[in-house]
Design a protein around this motif. Sequence first.
Motif, PDB file in Angstrom:
ATOM      1  N   SER A  38       0.886  -0.967  -0.138  1.00 11.21           N
ATOM      2  CA  SER A  38       0.114   0.096  -0.122  1.00 11.21           C
ATOM      3  C   SER A  38       0.705   1.285  -0.151  1.00 11.21           C
ATOM      4  O   SER A  38       2.133   1.353   0.581  1.00 11.21           O
ATOM      5  N   GLU A  39       0.408   2.452  -0.655  1.00  4.54           N
ATOM      6  CA  GLU A  39       0.991   3.567  -0.509  1.00  4.54           C
ATOM      7  C   GLU A  39      -0.187   4.575  -0.345  1.00  4.54           C
ATOM      8  O   GLU A  39      -1.127   4.859  -1.235  1.00  4.54           O
ATOM      9  N   GLY A  40      -0.168   5.134   0.723  1.00  2.08           N
ATOM     10  CA  GLY A  40      -1.178   6.051   1.236  1.00  2.08           C
ATOM     11  C   GLY A  40      -2.549   5.133   1.513  1.00  2.08           C
ATOM     12  O   GLY A  40      -2.623   4.132   2.011  1.00  2.08           O
ATOM     13  N   ILE A  43      -3.875   0.649  -2.987  1.00  2.00           N
ATOM     14  CA  ILE A  43      -3.047  -0.650  -3.011  1.00  2.00           C
ATOM     15  C   ILE A  43      -2.575  -0.869  -4.356  1.00  2.00           C
ATOM     16  O   ILE A  43      -3.040  -0.621  -5.245  1.00  2.00           O
ATOM     17  N   VAL A  44      -1.325  -1.394  -4.282  1.00  2.00           N
ATOM     18  CA  VAL A  44      -0.618  -1.417  -5.430  1.00  2.00           C
ATOM     19  C   VAL A  44      -0.203  -2.744  -5.873  1.00  2.00           C
ATOM     20  O   VAL A  44       0.289  -3.419  -4.763  1.00  2.00           O
ATOM     21  N   LEU A  45      -0.252  -3.106  -6.958  1.00  2.00           N
ATOM     22  CA  LEU A  45       0.166  -4.409  -7.430  1.00  2.00           C
ATOM     23  C   LEU A  45       1.388  -4.221  -8.457  1.00  2.00           C
ATOM     24  O   LEU A  45       1.316  -3.583  -9.265  1.00  2.00           O
ATOM     25  N   LYS A  46       2.576  -5.136  -8.088  1.00  2.00           N
ATOM     26  CA  LYS A  46       3.341  -5.002  -8.877  1.00  2.00           C
ATOM     27  C   LYS A  46       4.038  -6.416  -9.498  1.00  2.00           C
ATOM     28  O   LYS A  46       3.995  -7.056  -8.456  1.00  2.00           O
ATOM     29  N   LYS A  47       4.534  -6.577 -10.327  1.00  2.00           N
ATOM     30  CA  LYS A  47       5.200  -7.956 -10.997  1.00  2.00           C
ATOM     31  C   LYS A  47       6.329  -8.102  -9.941  1.00  2.00           C
ATOM     32  O   LYS A  47       7.101  -7.200  -9.837  1.00  2.00           O
ATOM     33  N   TYR A  48       6.432  -9.216  -9.178  1.00  2.00           N
ATOM     34  CA  TYR A  48       7.416  -9.649  -8.334  1.00  2.00           C
ATOM     35  C   TYR A  48       8.724  -9.846  -9.202  1.00  2.00           C
ATOM     36  O   TYR A  48       8.841 -10.522 -10.215  1.00  2.00           O
TER      37      TYR A  48
END
Length: 85
Positions: A38-40, A43-48
């Motif tokens: 999370s940022e603020g 919810i952030v999804l990012k390729k690992y």
Amino acid sequence: MKDTGIVRRLDRLGRITLPIELRRSLGIADRDSIQIYSEGNQIVLKKYAACDVFTGEQADDLVEYEGLMVSKKSIKKLSKLAGLI
């Protein structure tokens, strides 16, 4: 942040399906690992992408040690620090 205009509902288990167009455009294949944070209030999804536990850098020479990823560069530095090299 780019608005895709796509809205999805969570299912009873809290899951969502990422649209195929979005996965293709971001290079996310079936069974790829996704990092979630999370940022603020987002919810952030990012390729690992695995990275060195000590430096946080991504490297091609990562080695798994007791469940942690360590680069050979860090291993060499630790060996020097321990007086083994």
